[in-house]
Write a protein that holds these residues in place. Structure first.
Motif, short mmCIF file in Angstrom:
data_model
loop_
_atom_site.label_atom_id
_atom_site.label_comp_id
_atom_site.label_asym_id
_atom_site.label_seq_id
_atom_site.Cartn_x
_atom_site.Cartn_y
_atom_site.Cartn_z
N GLU A 17 0.83 -1.21 0.00
CA GLU A 17 0.00 0.00 0.00
C GLU A 17 0.86 1.26 0.00
OE1 GLU A 17 -3.92 -1.27 2.49
OE2 GLU A 17 -1.97 -1.78 3.36
N LEU A 18 2.02 1.21 0.62
CA LEU A 18 2.94 2.34 0.59
C LEU A 18 3.50 2.52 -0.82
CD1 LEU A 18 4.64 4.53 1.97
CD2 LEU A 18 6.28 2.74 2.58
N LEU A 19 3.88 1.42 -1.47
CA LEU A 19 4.41 1.50 -2.83
C LEU A 19 3.35 1.96 -3.82
CD1 LEU A 19 6.57 -1.75 -2.97
CD2 LEU A 19 7.38 0.60 -2.74
N ARG A 36 5.84 5.02 -5.32
CA ARG A 36 6.72 3.93 -5.74
C ARG A 36 8.13 4.10 -5.21
NH1 ARG A 36 5.81 -1.24 -7.50
NH2 ARG A 36 7.43 -1.96 -8.93
N ARG A 37 8.57 5.32 -4.94
CA ARG A 37 9.93 5.59 -4.51
C ARG A 37 10.08 5.52 -2.98
NH1 ARG A 37 12.48 10.84 -6.78
NH2 ARG A 37 14.33 9.71 -6.03
N ALA A 38 9.00 5.34 -2.27
CA ALA A 38 9.04 5.40 -0.81
C ALA A 38 9.80 4.21 -0.22
CB ALA A 38 7.62 5.44 -0.25
N VAL A 39 10.38 4.43 0.97
CA VAL A 39 11.00 3.36 1.75
C VAL A 39 10.23 3.23 3.06
CG1 VAL A 39 13.25 3.72 0.70
CG2 VAL A 39 12.70 4.91 2.82
N PHE A 40 10.33 2.05 3.67
CA PHE A 40 9.56 1.78 4.88
C PHE A 40 10.26 2.39 6.09
CE2 PHE A 40 7.82 -1.72 7.85
CZ PHE A 40 6.75 -0.92 8.19
N THR A 41 11.34 1.81 6.53
CA THR A 41 12.16 2.40 7.59
C THR A 41 13.60 2.48 7.11
OG1 THR A 41 12.57 0.25 8.63
CG2 THR A 41 10.70 1.52 9.45
N GLY A 60 16.04 3.77 19.65
CA GLY A 60 15.92 4.94 18.79
C GLY A 60 14.51 5.47 18.73
N GLN A 61 14.38 6.58 18.03
CA GLN A 61 13.09 7.22 17.84
C GLN A 61 12.75 7.22 16.36
OE1 GLN A 61 12.96 11.33 19.04
NE2 GLN A 61 10.82 11.62 18.43
N LEU A 62 11.52 6.79 16.05
CA LEU A 62 11.02 6.84 14.68
C LEU A 62 10.54 8.25 14.38
CD1 LEU A 62 8.95 3.54 14.29
CD2 LEU A 62 10.82 4.26 12.82
N THR A 63 11.09 8.84 13.33
CA THR A 63 10.68 10.19 12.93
C THR A 63 9.46 10.11 12.02
OG1 THR A 63 12.08 10.21 10.96
CG2 THR A 63 13.10 10.88 13.03
N GLU A 64 8.94 11.28 11.62
CA GLU A 64 7.75 11.31 10.78
C GLU A 64 7.98 10.65 9.42
OE1 GLU A 64 6.29 15.25 10.42
OE2 GLU A 64 5.72 15.44 12.54
N ASP A 65 9.22 10.70 8.92
CA ASP A 65 9.50 10.06 7.62
C ASP A 65 10.04 8.65 7.80
OD1 ASP A 65 11.98 10.63 8.61
OD2 ASP A 65 12.74 11.60 6.78
N ARG A 66 9.91 8.09 9.00
CA ARG A 66 10.23 6.69 9.33
C ARG A 66 11.73 6.40 9.35
NH1 ARG A 66 6.13 6.61 5.89
NH2 ARG A 66 7.44 5.93 4.14
N SER A 67 12.54 7.42 9.51
CA SER A 67 13.94 7.16 9.81
C SER A 67 14.07 6.94 11.31
CB SER A 67 14.81 8.34 9.38
OG SER A 67 14.53 9.49 10.15
N SER A 89 2.34 7.85 6.52
CA SER A 89 1.67 9.10 6.16
C SER A 89 1.20 9.09 4.71
CB SER A 89 2.62 10.28 6.40
OG SER A 89 3.82 10.12 5.65
N GLU A 90 1.92 8.37 3.84
CA GLU A 90 1.53 8.30 2.43
C GLU A 90 0.33 7.39 2.21
OE1 GLU A 90 6.12 8.34 2.53
OE2 GLU A 90 4.44 7.51 3.67
N ALA A 91 0.11 6.45 3.14
CA ALA A 91 -0.99 5.48 3.01
C ALA A 91 -1.63 5.27 4.38
CB ALA A 91 -0.47 4.17 2.43
N PRO A 92 -2.39 6.24 4.88
CA PRO A 92 -3.01 6.12 6.20
C PRO A 92 -3.92 4.90 6.28
CG PRO A 92 -3.17 8.37 5.37
CD PRO A 92 -2.71 7.53 4.23
N GLY A 93 -3.83 4.19 7.40
CA GLY A 93 -4.68 3.04 7.61
C GLY A 93 -4.24 1.79 6.89
N ALA A 94 -3.03 1.80 6.33
CA ALA A 94 -2.54 0.62 5.61
C ALA A 94 -2.50 -0.59 6.55
CB ALA A 94 -1.15 0.89 5.05
N SER A 95 -2.97 -1.73 6.03
CA SER A 95 -3.03 -2.93 6.87
C SER A 95 -2.51 -4.18 6.17
CB SER A 95 -4.48 -3.17 7.32
OG SER A 95 -5.33 -3.33 6.19
#
Length: 765
Positions: free
Chosen positions: A249-251, A255-260, A400-407, A738-744
């Protein structure tokens, strides 16, 4: 330092070319002899040979791309989504740079074992692509030693005799691709020298995914009438970012997004090798390959974690980690202190770090005797090899802490749980691999010969836990493997062959140190248990035919192979009940069987190559495996694998067609590569949909513009096909997309690269 070497070569290269001795031709009376693998060239009649010309068809040296468009039974699976770190899959067996992947192919470079000893991994980024002369893919044979379950891949490098002159190239392309190389070759009488330097940079078509590589190679040789020796030097410095698969769902949203992220690997590598030979008589030669190498590797991987604020008044303000039973354990640091909650109970991740420093060396020595026998030529090879290594491994997990862009950014505490589920590791590992072999190509009568081989392997693995005693171990594995093949050459147009071979691989230090179901390791190079594992034994049958035809002005070479390889006591990396952890285990039998066919037709300026491979890779022993993120898993997070279920990440069908036309001062070419989908890692029971099948179209061209200067261009994935070369499962509920809210949907794919172009200039003098 690598940048300085490249600048020096770019400046010095033209000066060397101006010297009159560079233009001298190689002396055919002094042939270059460098042993490239055990066996003295056994079983080359049905081998697949990929030359430097094949690797450079797109205008630049491309090791993995050249193999993929030439060998139908070979595919690339980008588990890391990094073009320099794929899993190479051949007939269902894998050579990979990733720990946790079952390594089933022996890899040799100029006679030296290239499988890195800590995990038998194969790091393609360490190979100097510009310096590769040939790559030979060989069927399974006991002569090739450990890991040759599915065969061997043998790399031979260039010398001043095989690549005289001066060549320089530079190119750039979409998504920040940039590369440059320089080659200098010289020979005079018995002396020769060759140097190659190259640089590659790729900003990555996916976000936060840059990679930079520097590679260097040198060969200095003496080739006399009765003896010779070559000194070879190899160096590499790479910084690779491969951010792995991402939820479907994120892809779909980006398509260019990464997970963490980050997921980064840094390698520094150096190797020196000597390759002497001496003619003992008119029929007998002694040859050797001796090497010493060092690999320093650092990894950092940012991941989500099952860490949150503890429940209950007694643990208020502290953090807890979910254990395998689903209960919450208080999180502790490496000083034994409880870790306080500083983020309001959520938004935590981890940074997994590791450092590996491996020194290894060894020797391959063999006696090759060729003499007339029974009206033909008998070739007998007797030899021995010895490889030893010492690895110092360290790993840790920082909260660590997960940031808003999942780094993931580090918060400081190093996690050290008393139950060993997450804890720092410090390990010394030593290996001692010894082999003695005999290979004989025996003529029986006109047109019929037998290829016989036998090898005794002994592998010793010694583990020393530098923190406690949990990882301590002393293991020894011994086996004698036989092999035989009959070759019947009816004519140049038709030959038949049939054979049987047994091969084995010993459990690696990485596998032996992560084989405890109750103390699983991280998916990113952690090792926390040491029960025994059995060695893997493969028993392979193969039938085939080949030949060369002439139809008019066309020369046609064809090859057909059918095989069945059964692995006994195969080893697999199995997911643990604790999320993100796994362990190695013997799983009984697996089987790879199939058919591979290829044909090459050449006529004047035309070259046409086509191939097809059918690969049936299955489990033969029923299993109950943990796969907690698989939607089809039972309430305990397990899946039942049945006899006949297919192995993940192996395409069942693959085909290719490649066409090139070389005219006066220009060339045009292209290829189509197609393959069916594959089951996801974690779906060994084949309960979920496969990745989709796909067909890719690639184009290439070049044109001479002035003297030795040529412009070249390459366009890959012409129709911008969306496809995936790898799949697994990920837990999306713990991370906000954030790119795919509610992804399951837990299905996670390693997306293939979109349309990309590369254009450059090269000159050869």
């Amino acid at each position: 330092m690598a940048r300085k070497f490249l600048v020096i070569a770019l400046v010095a290269g033209p000066v060397l070319v101006a010297s009159p001795v560079v233009a001298q031709d190689s002396d055919p009376s002094n042939p270059t002899i460098v042993v490239t693998a055990p066996g003295g060239g056994l079983d080359l009649d049905d081998a697949t040979v990929v030359t430097s010309t094949d690797l450079n068809r797109a205008g630049h040296a491309d090791l993995l791309g050249g193999l993929a468009r030439t060998v139908p039974g070979l595919s690339l699976s980008e588990a890391q989504s990094n073009p320099f770190q794929p899993n190479l899959v051949y007939r269902g067996f894998v050579a990979s740079p990733l720990q946790g992947t079952a390594q089933g192919l022996a890899f040799y470079v100029d006679g030296a074992r290239f499988n890195q000893p800590f995990g038998d991994t194969v790091n393609f980024d360490l190979l100097p692509q510009a310096a590769i002369d040939t790559i030979t893919i060989l069927d399974a044979s006991p002569v090739y030693g450990l890991n040759a379950l599915g065969g061997a891949i043998v790399v031979g490098t260039k010398t001043g005799r095989t690549a005289p002159g001066f060549a320089i190239s530079g190119a750039g392309g979409r998504y920040g691709r940039a590369q440059g190389s320089v080659e200098v070759g010289w020979n005079s009488g018995p002396l020769s020298a060759y140097i190659a330097l190259e640089e590659n940079h790729d900003s990555g078509w996916r976000r936060h995914s840059p990679s930079t590589l520097y590679n260097g190679f040198a060969d200095f040789g003496y080739d006399g009438d009765k003896a010779g020796i070559h000194l070879k030097l190899t160096g590499a410095d790479s910084d690779l970012t491969g951010n792995g698969s991402a939820p479907v769902e994120l892809l779909a949203a980006d398509r260019r997004a990464v997970f963490t992220y980050p997921d980064n690997t840094r390698n520094k590598y150096g190797r020196v090798s000597l390759h002497p030979w001496v003619e003992l008589s008119s029929t007998t030669r002694l040859e050797a390959s001796l090497y010493y190498q060092q690999l320093r590797q650092k990894t950092v991987n940012g991941d989500a974690a099952d860490v949150e604020a503890c429940d209950g008044e007694e643990a208020a303000g502290l953090l807890c980690l979910e254990n395998a039973a689903g209960d919450a354990d208080l999180l502790r640091d490496n000083a034994g202190n409880f870790v306080p909650d500083t983020l309001g109970g959520e938004g935590y991740g981890v940074l997994n770090r590791s450092r590996t420093n491996t020194r290894a060396g060894g020797a391959l020595v063999q006696l090759v005797d060729k003499r007339a026998l029974f009206g033909g030529e008998n070739q007998l090879t007797i030899g021995a090899s010895y490889d030893r290594s010492h690895t110092r491994f360290d790993s840790s997990t920082e909260l660590g802490q997960l940031t808003e862009d999942r780094s993931v950014t580090g918060l400081g505490p190093i996690i050290a749980q008393p139950d060993g589920s997450i804890t720092p590791v410090a390990l010394n590992a030593r290996t001692r691999y010894t082999g003695v072999f005999l290979a004989d190509k025996l003529p029986l009568f006109r047109g019929l010969s037998a290829e016989l081989g036998v090898r005794w392997n002994q592998a010793k693995v010694i583990l020393d836990d530098r923190i406690g005693t949990v990882l301590d171990g002393n293991h020894k594995f011994t086996r004698v493997n036989p092999g035989a093949e009959l070759d019947w050459e009816i004519s140049t147009a038709l030959s038949f062959r049939g054979g049987y071979a047994e091969t084995n691989r010993a459990p690696t230090p990485a596998e032996l140190a992560c084989a405890d179901e109750n103390a699983p390791c991280s998916l990113t190079n952690f090792f926390v248990g040491d029960p025994p594992l059995k060695q893997v034994v493969a028993k392979t049958w193969e039938l085939g035919a080949s030949g060369r035809l002439h139809e008019g002005q066309w020369q046609i070479d064809w090859l057909l192979s059918g095989y069945r390889a059964t692995n006994h006591d195969d080893i697999q990396f199995i997911a643990a009940e604790t999320r993100g952890r796994a362990f190695f285990q013997n799983i009984g039998q697996t089987r790879r069987q199939g058919v591979e066919a290829s044909v090459t037709a050449v006529q004047g300026p035309w070259s046409i190559h086509a191939g097809y491979a059918f690969t049936d890779a299955t489990f033969r022993t029923p299993l109950l495996l943990n796969s907690p993120d698989n939607p089809s898993a039972n309430e305990d997070g397990q899946i039942a694998v049945g006899r006949g279920d297919r192995l993940p990440s192996v395409p069942r069908h693959r085909g290719l067609v490649s066409v090139d036309y070389t005219g006066r001062g220009f060339s045009l070419g292209g290829d189509v590569q197609a393959q069916t989908g594959q089951y996801l890692v974690g779906d060994e029971a084949n309960l979920q949909p496969k990745t989709g099948g796909y067909a890719l179209v690639n184009l290439r061209s070049s044109v001479a513009v002035a003297g030795p200067v040529t412009l070249f261009a390459e366009l890959s994935n012409v129709f911008d096909k969306r496809y995936a070369t790898f799949g697994t499962f990920s837990e999306t509920g713990e991370v906000e997309l954030s790119e795919a809210p509610g992804a399951s949907d837990p299905r996670s794919l390693g997306p293939g690269a979109p349309r990309r172009w590369l254009a450059g200039v090269r000159a050869k003098f």
